[in-house]
Motif scaffolding. Structure first.
Motif, PDB file in Angstrom:
ATOM      1  N   ILE A 152       0.943  -1.125  -0.057  1.00  0.00           N
ATOM      2  CA  ILE A 152       0.098  -0.088   0.046  1.00  0.00           C
ATOM      3  C   ILE A 152       0.742   1.217   0.097  1.00  0.00           C
ATOM      4  CG2 ILE A 152      -1.950   1.201   1.421  1.00  0.00           C
ATOM      5  CD1 ILE A 152      -1.949  -1.702   2.594  1.00  0.00           C
ATOM      6  N   SER A 153       0.675   2.230  -0.708  1.00  0.00           N
ATOM      7  CA  SER A 153       1.518   3.449  -1.073  1.00  0.00           C
ATOM      8  C   SER A 153       0.441   4.694  -0.269  1.00  0.00           C
ATOM      9  CB  SER A 153       1.590   3.686  -2.457  1.00  0.00           C
ATOM     10  OG  SER A 153       0.545   3.891  -3.077  1.00  0.00           O
ATOM     11  N   HIS A 154       1.284   5.569   0.056  1.00  0.00           N
ATOM     12  CA  HIS A 154       0.318   6.767   0.336  1.00  0.00           C
ATOM     13  C   HIS A 154      -0.621   7.181  -0.680  1.00  0.00           C
ATOM     14  CE1 HIS A 154       0.040  10.710   2.625  1.00  0.00           C
ATOM     15  NE2 HIS A 154      -0.097  11.251   1.582  1.00  0.00           N
ATOM     16  N   LYS A 155      -0.483   7.241  -1.946  1.00  0.00           N
ATOM     17  CA  LYS A 155      -1.218   7.557  -2.811  1.00  0.00           C
ATOM     18  C   LYS A 155      -2.512   6.674  -2.954  1.00  0.00           C
ATOM     19  CE  LYS A 155      -1.735   6.774  -7.993  1.00  0.00           C
ATOM     20  NZ  LYS A 155      -1.013   6.180  -9.289  1.00  0.00           N
ATOM     21  N   VAL A 156      -2.439   5.338  -2.724  1.00  0.00           N
ATOM     22  CA  VAL A 156      -3.464   4.333  -2.385  1.00  0.00           C
ATOM     23  C   VAL A 156      -4.336   4.871  -1.118  1.00  0.00           C
ATOM     24  CG1 VAL A 156      -4.196   1.963  -1.855  1.00  0.00           C
ATOM     25  CG2 VAL A 156      -2.414   2.543  -3.603  1.00  0.00           C
TER      26      VAL A 156
END
Length: 193
Positions: A152-156
């Motif tokens: 999981i990314s900050h964007k997600v």
């Protein structure tokens, strides 16, 4: 916050796990109540029972136990799995949704590692929309597939907020505390297998 998974547990072990939490002065709450307790920084020890995907064994075996013990629970649904072998049907999902103790949340359309796909926002948004059409009410909660920080990314996390979820859960092996509650779009869950 805790996830109790019956896939590798016998029903007797599952019941004992639930009783263990009760004996340790935890209260079982639904996600709405948990979110309120997180925001209010409640001192009360609480647990939320969750299941990911739409496993038929959890529906057939764990749900009767939870209902008999009056314990709230959440199913995070991968919409692409509905009606496939080993998973719940639409009719079973609707029946489950009618249980007062049950909350239905989203778990994407196809269970991808969101950090690694170009259509992560569509996965999040469309699974929410599919469930809302099927059930006829808002679906406010999300559990990320795989759930680890590496998936999981900050964007997600920003996409989950933009898609309209009130909060989202990972699988960090930790309980909720002042630090973890600062990000409602990456709350920890302890996984029991």
């Amino acid at each position: 916050m805790d996830e109790l998974d019956t896939c590798q547990h016998t029903l007797e072990q599952f019941k004992k796990s639930l009783e263990c939490y009760i004996n340790q002065s935890y209260i079982f709450v639904n996600i709405d109540t948990a979110l309120k307790m997180i925001r209010e920084k409640s001192e009360q020890k609480f647990a939320v029972v969750t299941f990911d995907d739409v496993p038929l064994d959890a529906y057939e075996k764990a749900v009767p136990v939870l209902l008999s013990m009056q314990i709230p629970f959440t199913f995070f649904i991968t919409t692409g799995y509905i009606g496939t072998e080993g998973f719940m049907t639409e009719a079973q999902l609707k029946k489950l949704d009618n249980q007062e103790l049950c909350t239905i949340g989203a778990h994407t359309k196809s269970h991808p590692m969101l950090r690694k796909v170009s259509n992560s926002f569509e996965e999040l948004k469309e699974s929410k929309e599919i469930l809302e059409r099927l059930l006829g009410h808002p679906v406010d909660y999300l559990a990320y597939p795989f759930g680890r920080q590496s998936s999981i990314s900050h964007k997600v996390m920003k996409q989950a907020e933009k898609a309209g979820y009130k909060c989202a859960f990972g699988t960090i092996d930790a309980t909720i505390n002042d630090l973890s509650s600062k990000s409602l779009y990456y709350l920890p869950r302890i996984v029991r297998k």
